[in-house]
Design an enzyme around this catalytic site. Sequence first.
Site, PDB file in Angstrom:
ATOM      1  N   TYR A 128       0.811  -1.251   0.022  1.00  0.00           N
ATOM      2  CA  TYR A 128      -0.061   0.057  -0.046  1.00  0.00           C
ATOM      3  C   TYR A 128       0.780   1.204   0.022  1.00  0.00           C
ATOM      4  O   TYR A 128       0.235   2.392  -0.205  1.00  0.00           O
ATOM      5  CB  TYR A 128      -0.933   0.047   1.084  1.00  0.00           C
ATOM      6  CG  TYR A 128      -1.984  -1.181   1.286  1.00  0.00           C
ATOM      7  CD1 TYR A 128      -2.167  -1.989   0.144  1.00  0.00           C
ATOM      8  CD2 TYR A 128      -2.597  -1.239   2.387  1.00  0.00           C
ATOM      9  CE1 TYR A 128      -3.134  -3.071   0.313  1.00  0.00           C
ATOM     10  CE2 TYR A 128      -3.754  -2.185   2.477  1.00  0.00           C
ATOM     11  CZ  TYR A 128      -3.641  -3.154   1.499  1.00  0.00           C
ATOM     12  OH  TYR A 128      -4.600  -4.409   1.841  1.00  0.00           O
TER      13      TYR A 128
ATOM     14  N   HIS B 161       0.958 -11.793   1.592  1.00  0.00           N
ATOM     15  CA  HIS B 161       0.027 -11.087   0.417  1.00  0.00           C
ATOM     16  C   HIS B 161      -0.493 -11.976  -0.665  1.00  0.00           C
ATOM     17  O   HIS B 161      -1.523 -11.712  -0.915  1.00  0.00           O
ATOM     18  CB  HIS B 161       0.819  -9.956   0.163  1.00  0.00           C
ATOM     19  CG  HIS B 161      -0.338  -8.771  -0.149  1.00  0.00           C
ATOM     20  ND1 HIS B 161      -0.133  -7.300   0.025  1.00  0.00           N
ATOM     21  CD2 HIS B 161      -1.549  -8.772  -0.662  1.00  0.00           C
ATOM     22  CE1 HIS B 161      -1.193  -6.523  -0.511  1.00  0.00           C
ATOM     23  NE2 HIS B 161      -2.016  -7.476  -0.955  1.00  0.00           N
TER      24      HIS B 161
END
Length: 332
Positions: free
Chosen positions: A85, A145
């Site tokens: 992010y 992830h």
Amino acid sequence: MSMSMSMSMSSSSSSSLSNPPTLTLRNGLKHPVIGFGTYKVGVIPASASSAVASGGPNAVERTAEECVSDALDVGYRFIECAQFYANESEVGKAIAKSGVERTDLFICSKVWTTTIEQGPQAIEEQLKKTLADLGTDYVDLYLIHWPVPGKHVEAYKTLEKLADQGKIKGIGVSNYAWEDYLELKENGVKNLPLVNQIEINPFLYRKNTIAKFADEGVVLQSYRSLRDGKAFDDPTILKIAESHGRSAAQILGRWCVQKGFVYIPKSVKKERMVENSKVFDFELTEAEMNELDSLTTPDAIETFVSLYRKCVNRDTSKDGTLDGVKMTITGD
């Protein structure tokens, strides 16, 4: 059957956003059922589809520090973060300024594909950076992830070692197909994932996969719970919203928590943060839940499988190829 029937969900009569119901994870950790997502908050990551389309990473409407400050002020205490992010330092600034005690927060982060590919030392260094950026000595959850082919099992075992050092309270995964989870089991992983963060909403409700993980005691965190607003004008959603005097977002959010999933809405607008959180003071009927359950189409499952194949190598040296990618996974 909803996951909430097979997992311990607790709440108090004074339940609020800053004291929400929790799910008890397999290791005893209490996981809030609602959190604030920080993807594309303050910055659009360089390889996000929207960034690629516009030629590079973009600053968006407000900084991540401003948005997370608002979320904490509204009462969110579970903050969902990730290396990818590219805003954890801004999130850390907001946390530091908020005055909220660390023990009152539940922080989750994720290690990205590039770092996973580079191996254990890179993963350890990234965790150090994440902790420094967030201004904390530990994260409550740390996730893989994406299940990078040939690399994710070693990465997961690295997280097990870091958890033994007290830097991670719980280990989980994200975007794992059932077959990826089995790969962990078959390769001697001792502390199996506490959570799997996947896209879940009525338009991508993969009942078979969800049931398999629930049977293993793995809690499902839902991303894109609100489908990025793309379902707010769906006739079924609007009909149910009208019958309850609620917004479309609140119907989608209520469906999520009523199913027993962890709900992670995201907005850069404070009023929407408040709206998204108001999902604990009403209930959908069984007929309404069944109607929402039926919105997933075969095309949606096919699109999911294609996206999975595209993303597991994303940003690695094998990006753009299907090298090592599982071509047969449980889609539904």
